[in-house]
Scaffold this motif. Structure first.
Motif: not given
Ligand SMILES: [Zn+2]
Length: 333
Positions: A5, A7, A9, A23, A35, A128, A132
């Motif tokens: 969830t 994101t 920037t 975020k 956020c 994350y 990622y």
């Protein structure tokens, strides 16, 4: 597994320097559609290795947080070959709260890996990183200190790993950090560490413990600044000279769990040796005094092995189960 969830920037593939955020949507009483905004900087210049640099894995360990906010301001693309991803405040809610764990979910980032994209806020951040950010990197450094409840002799660290080449690279990176001590660490609780998540993906990983007590000093910040400078050269991302002390680091090993001395009493801690002191098996390391009444003999704790006092509990009040001393063994280079 479901997608994150979080994101970013920033565009991790774009050349140049970008300051932005990771975020993470978090609906709270203070902000219904809010956020968590985790600061991130990416500095990229063409092809080359990627380094992922993190501080604030624990929110009250200030050397990494400080050194990485400084690096994010200072580092420019023309100094870089490849990519540097800087996250100075990994568990951002904990950093803002000045606490080891997150005030939102009590999540301890370094006990939350591999994480969960549908879990608590801390587990979502861990996921994350695990799925990622870590896969993007070749080299990772996570800067820790003792936080409010521990204090250490300053050291960089690596772990024993199944792959000898990876282990050797990690220990080499730790030696080139420039701290006066290098420790091959034995961890009490390996499975849920960020360290393990990074190492199990085959990356070269260096961590640290740079003093502690929930603050920082000019000396410990200088160590972190120097370590970051050296690590980027070690990773082949920046050029320049290593900044190393005149004497090579002292090598220390933590062979097993007997390095940790844990309290079986509650009361007032009187440490009888100082950080960096040599102790022999049988030496008195600490007394724990009763706070309930006078006339009670203190509990005495003696070393079960020879070693150097590498870590200690910082607060004087102690409970059953608290680690109050960490011994490390000197290794011949
Ligand atoms: Zn830590």
């Amino acid at each position: 597994m479901q997608a994150t969830t979080i994101t970013p920037t920033v565009d991790f593939e774009r050349d140049g320097k970008q300051h932005g955020f990771l975020k993470l949507p978090y609906s709270s009483d203070q902000s219904a559609w809010g956020c968590i905004m985790i600061p991130v900087t990416v500095v990229k210049n063409g092809e080359g290795p990627t380094a992922l640099l993190t501080g604030g894995n624990h929110g009250d360990e200030y050397e990494g947080i400080t050194a990485l906010f400084k690096l994010a301001n200072r580092l420019e693309p023309e100094q870089v070959r490849g990519r540097v991803i800087i996250v100075p405040a990994m568990n951002y809610p904990a950093v803002r709260n000045g606490s080891r764990t997150s005030p939102i979910d009590k999540g301890n980032m370094n006990r939350s890996f591999p994480g969960n994209p549908a879990g608590s806020m801390t587990e979502r951040i861990a996921d994350y990183f695990n799925r990622y950010l870590v896969p993007m990197c070749d080299y990772a450094m996570d800067i820790h200190s003792g936080g409010k409840t521990l204090d250490f002799i300053p050291f960089s660290a690596a772990h024993r790993l199944p792959d000898p080449a990876q282990e050797a690279a990690c220990i080499e990176g730790a030696k080139l950090f420039g701290a006066p001590n290098v420790v091959v660490m034995f961890e009490l609780d390996t499975a849920s560490l960020y360290d393990t998540a990074v190492e199990s993906q085959g990356k070269v990983f260096v961590t640290t413990e740079l003093c502690g007590g929930g603050t920082s000093s000019p000396e410990t910040i200088a160590l972190a600044d120097q370590g970051v400078h050296n690590f980027l050269i070690f990773a082949g991302i920046t050029r320049g000279d290593y900044r190393l002390p005149d004497t090579p680091p002292r090598l220390l090993d933590m062979p097993d769990g007997s390095c940790y001395m844990m309290s079986e009493h509650q009361g007032l801690l009187e440490l009888c040796v100082s950080l960096g002191d040599r102790v022999s098996s049988g030496d008195l390391v600490a007394r724990i005094h009763s706070l309930e009444r006078t006339g009670q003999p203190p509990a005495e704790y003696r070393a079960k092995r020879d070693g150097i006092l590498a870590g200690r509990r910082h607060p004087a009040l102690i409970d059953i189960g608290d680690t109050f001393a960490v011994l490390a063994v000197e290794v011949d280079a």
